[in-house]
Motif scaffolding. Structure first.
Motif, PDB file in Angstrom:
ATOM      1  N   PHE A 159       0.828  -1.208   0.000  1.00 27.31           N
ATOM      2  CA  PHE A 159       0.000   0.000   0.000  1.00 27.31           C
ATOM      3  C   PHE A 159       0.865   1.263   0.000  1.00 27.31           C
ATOM      4  N   ALA A 160       1.991   1.222   0.735  1.00 28.69           N
ATOM      5  CA  ALA A 160       2.857   2.392   0.863  1.00 28.69           C
ATOM      6  C   ALA A 160       3.695   2.646  -0.379  1.00 28.69           C
ATOM      7  N   LYS A 161       3.905   1.638  -1.219  1.00 27.68           N
ATOM      8  CA  LYS A 161       4.662   1.757  -2.472  1.00 27.68           C
ATOM      9  C   LYS A 161       6.095   2.257  -2.240  1.00 27.68           C
ATOM     10  N   PRO A 162       6.915   1.479  -1.519  1.00 25.68           N
ATOM     11  CA  PRO A 162       8.305   1.895  -1.324  1.00 25.68           C
ATOM     12  C   PRO A 162       9.127   1.781  -2.600  1.00 25.68           C
ATOM     13  N   LEU A 163      10.187   2.554  -2.665  1.00 27.40           N
ATOM     14  CA  LEU A 163      11.115   2.480  -3.777  1.00 27.40           C
ATOM     15  C   LEU A 163      12.053   1.291  -3.588  1.00 27.40           C
ATOM     16  N   SER A 164      12.646   0.846  -4.669  1.00 27.28           N
ATOM     17  CA  SER A 164      13.564  -0.295  -4.593  1.00 27.28           C
ATOM     18  C   SER A 164      14.807   0.031  -3.783  1.00 27.28           C
ATOM     19  N   SER A 165      15.096   1.301  -3.610  1.00 26.86           N
ATOM     20  CA  SER A 165      16.262   1.720  -2.834  1.00 26.86           C
ATOM     21  C   SER A 165      16.048   1.580  -1.325  1.00 26.86           C
ATOM     22  N   TYR A 233      11.911 -11.267  19.974  1.00 28.31           N
ATOM     23  CA  TYR A 233      11.537 -10.897  21.331  1.00 28.31           C
ATOM     24  C   TYR A 233      10.576  -9.714  21.311  1.00 28.31           C
ATOM     25  N   GLY A 234       9.748  -9.643  22.345  1.00 21.53           N
ATOM     26  CA  GLY A 234       8.620  -8.715  22.343  1.00 21.53           C
ATOM     27  C   GLY A 234       8.958  -7.250  22.229  1.00 21.53           C
ATOM     28  N   PHE A 235      10.170  -6.835  22.649  1.00 22.59           N
ATOM     29  CA  PHE A 235      10.480  -5.410  22.571  1.00 22.59           C
ATOM     30  C   PHE A 235      10.565  -4.905  21.139  1.00 22.59           C
ATOM     31  N   LYS A 236      10.664  -5.827  20.156  1.00 17.32           N
ATOM     32  CA  LYS A 236      10.645  -5.417  18.754  1.00 17.32           C
ATOM     33  C   LYS A 236       9.251  -4.978  18.304  1.00 17.32           C
ATOM     34  N   SER A 237       8.228  -5.354  19.068  1.00 16.80           N
ATOM     35  CA  SER A 237       6.842  -5.107  18.651  1.00 16.80           C
ATOM     36  C   SER A 237       6.374  -3.746  19.140  1.00 16.80           C
ATOM     37  N   VAL A 238       6.855  -2.708  18.500  1.00 16.11           N
ATOM     38  CA  VAL A 238       6.617  -1.324  18.902  1.00 16.11           C
ATOM     39  C   VAL A 238       5.122  -1.012  18.988  1.00 16.11           C
ATOM     40  N   LYS A 239       4.752  -0.230  19.995  1.00 16.59           N
ATOM     41  CA  LYS A 239       3.347   0.101  20.251  1.00 16.59           C
ATOM     42  C   LYS A 239       3.013   1.510  19.759  1.00 16.59           C
ATOM     43  N   SER A 240       1.708   1.735  19.574  1.00 10.71           N
ATOM     44  CA  SER A 240       1.158   3.072  19.298  1.00 10.71           C
ATOM     45  C   SER A 240       1.958   3.814  18.230  1.00 10.71           C
ATOM     46  N   ILE A 241       1.977   3.249  17.039  1.00 14.96           N
ATOM     47  CA  ILE A 241       2.799   3.750  15.944  1.00 14.96           C
ATOM     48  C   ILE A 241       2.214   5.037  15.356  1.00 14.96           C
ATOM     49  N   THR A 242       3.067   6.039  15.172  1.00 15.02           N
ATOM     50  CA  THR A 242       2.641   7.286  14.531  1.00 15.02           C
ATOM     51  C   THR A 242       3.387   7.571  13.231  1.00 15.02           C
ATOM     52  N   LYS A 243       4.499   6.857  13.003  1.00 17.11           N
ATOM     53  CA  LYS A 243       5.294   7.146  11.808  1.00 17.11           C
ATOM     54  C   LYS A 243       5.957   5.871  11.301  1.00 17.11           C
ATOM     55  N   ILE A 244       5.895   5.664   9.998  1.00 17.17           N
ATOM     56  CA  ILE A 244       6.534   4.525   9.350  1.00 17.17           C
ATOM     57  C   ILE A 244       7.369   5.063   8.196  1.00 17.17           C
ATOM     58  N   SER A 245       8.676   4.815   8.262  1.00 22.43           N
ATOM     59  CA  SER A 245       9.603   5.374   7.277  1.00 22.43           C
ATOM     60  C   SER A 245      10.346   4.255   6.554  1.00 22.43           C
ATOM     61  N   PHE A 246      10.515   4.420   5.265  1.00 22.64           N
ATOM     62  CA  PHE A 246      11.294   3.487   4.458  1.00 22.64           C
ATOM     63  C   PHE A 246      12.652   4.130   4.202  1.00 22.64           C
ATOM     64  N   VAL A 247      13.726   3.441   4.625  1.00 30.50           N
ATOM     65  CA  VAL A 247      15.043   4.078   4.632  1.00 30.50           C
ATOM     66  C   VAL A 247      16.104   3.146   4.035  1.00 30.50           C
ATOM     67  N   ALA A 248      17.247   3.735   3.700  1.00 27.82           N
ATOM     68  CA  ALA A 248      18.343   2.965   3.109  1.00 27.82           C
ATOM     69  C   ALA A 248      19.294   2.415   4.161  1.00 27.82           C
ATOM     70  N   GLU A 249      19.465   3.142   5.265  1.00 31.34           N
ATOM     71  CA  GLU A 249      20.397   2.738   6.307  1.00 31.34           C
ATOM     72  C   GLU A 249      19.663   2.060   7.456  1.00 31.34           C
TER      73      GLU A 249
END
Length: 318
Positions: A159-165, A233-249
């Motif tokens: 749905f977000a349509k990320p770039l291949s980069s 492990y459960g700490f990877k399951s971030v709560k109450s998300i407000t921002k989702i970013s697609f990044v190279a690094e």
């Protein structure tokens, strides 16, 4: 004739012990109100102050995801939570209710065709919801089994349509010390952040969770939307998300920034790799006095082991 091979950890859902029901007068009244609201139009529910997504629950069950243990009692799961924004104890239900989850906007940015913002109540109606039974394993060596409802992360990525980069996906939670007293503690690198590789995000297992036990997710579980990665492990399951970013690094995550030797980026469950301060060979199942052997990748090795071919060493499990 179609023959479906189930993974080795799966059993028929009919064999899974159903959620126990602990009903008192207050919860009965709340449940009755929710049932009435759930039959009304979302707009009417919103006008009455109820969750405007009630009509979406319970969602369709995906029977490919079953359990090898009983479902944890809802009351127990609801009252044993880590949510450091609201305190360091497990009893943060009352404190977490300060979180106002409406209106709730999610920003999608970085390496995408077109950055955008979307309201949670719009997003949850644009993408498919389903219920899955998942094991949940905390790095503290306790575990539970939960019926989560949510959007497959893979569907959201499409749905977000990320770039291949884009090589990674970064998640960020809210920042508001006025309602979250833990965020006033400046030695923590707020806001809470987490990340996955794009390959992990495209796997079948990650779920953007919006509900639990057939109802919208409450504040202590990370309302209105959180991540679940059941092989980590459960700490990877971030709560109450407000921002989702697609990044190279590769993003530096919250706990990695605090103590990378104990809470690293990968955090894949492995009984043979201990936490620096305790063993991970077994786990305490909530609601019982039993300790059970920890399974590699929390029992989901069949689905995810291929993600890490060529990547060796203990760092994959820290």
């Amino acid at each position: 004739m179609l023959i479906k091979n189930r993974p080795g950890w799966a059993i028929p859902e009919s064999q899974a012990t159903p959620e126990s029901v602990f009903v008192n007068r207050r919860s009965f009244m709340a449940g009755g109100a929710g049932l009435i609201a759930g039959t009304a139009l979302p707009q009417l529910a919103a006008a009455q102050g109820a969750d405007p997504t009630l009509d979406l629950y319970p969602a369709r069950k995906n029977t490919a995801y079953t359990l090898d243990r009983p479902v944890t009692d809802e009351n127990l799961a609801a009252n044993y939570n880590n949510y450091y924004e609201f305190g360091t104890s497990k009893d943060i239900v009352a404190s977490s209710r300060r979180l106002v989850s409406r209106p709730w906007t999610i920003t999608v940015d970085g390496m995408v065709e077109k950055p955008f913002e979307i309201g949670f109540d719009d997003l949850v109606r644009k993408l498919p919801l389903e219920e899955r039974l998942y094991r949940f394993r905390c790095v503290e060596a306790w575990a539970m089994a939960v019926p989560w409802t949510g959007i497959p992360l893979k569907a959201f990525v499409d749905f977000a349509k990320p770039l291949s980069s884009a090589k990674y996906i970064r998640f960020e939670t809210f920042l508001n010390p006025r309602i979250a007293p833990g965020q006033s503690q400046r030695w923590y690198p707020w806001p809470y952040t987490e990340g996955l590789t794009m390959a992990e995000a495209g796997n079948e297992l990650p779920l953007l969770v919006t509900g639990i036990y057939g109802k919208p997710i409450p504040s202590q579980h990370g309302a209105p939307i959180r991540l679940i990665t059941p092989w980590k492990y459960g700490f990877k399951s971030v709560k109450s998300i407000t921002k989702i970013s697609f990044v190279a690094e590769r993003p530096k995550t919250f706990w990695e920034g605090l103590q990378a030797s104990e809470y690293g980026f990968w955090a894949n469950v492995n009984p043979k790799v201990p936490h620096p301060r305790w063993s991970q060979a077994s786990e305490q199942v909530l609601g019982t006095r039993e300790r059970q052997p920890t399974q590699l990748f929390n029992g989901y090795a069949e689905q995810v082991a291929g993600l890490y071919k060529g990547l060796e060493g203990e760092q994959l499990y820290l």
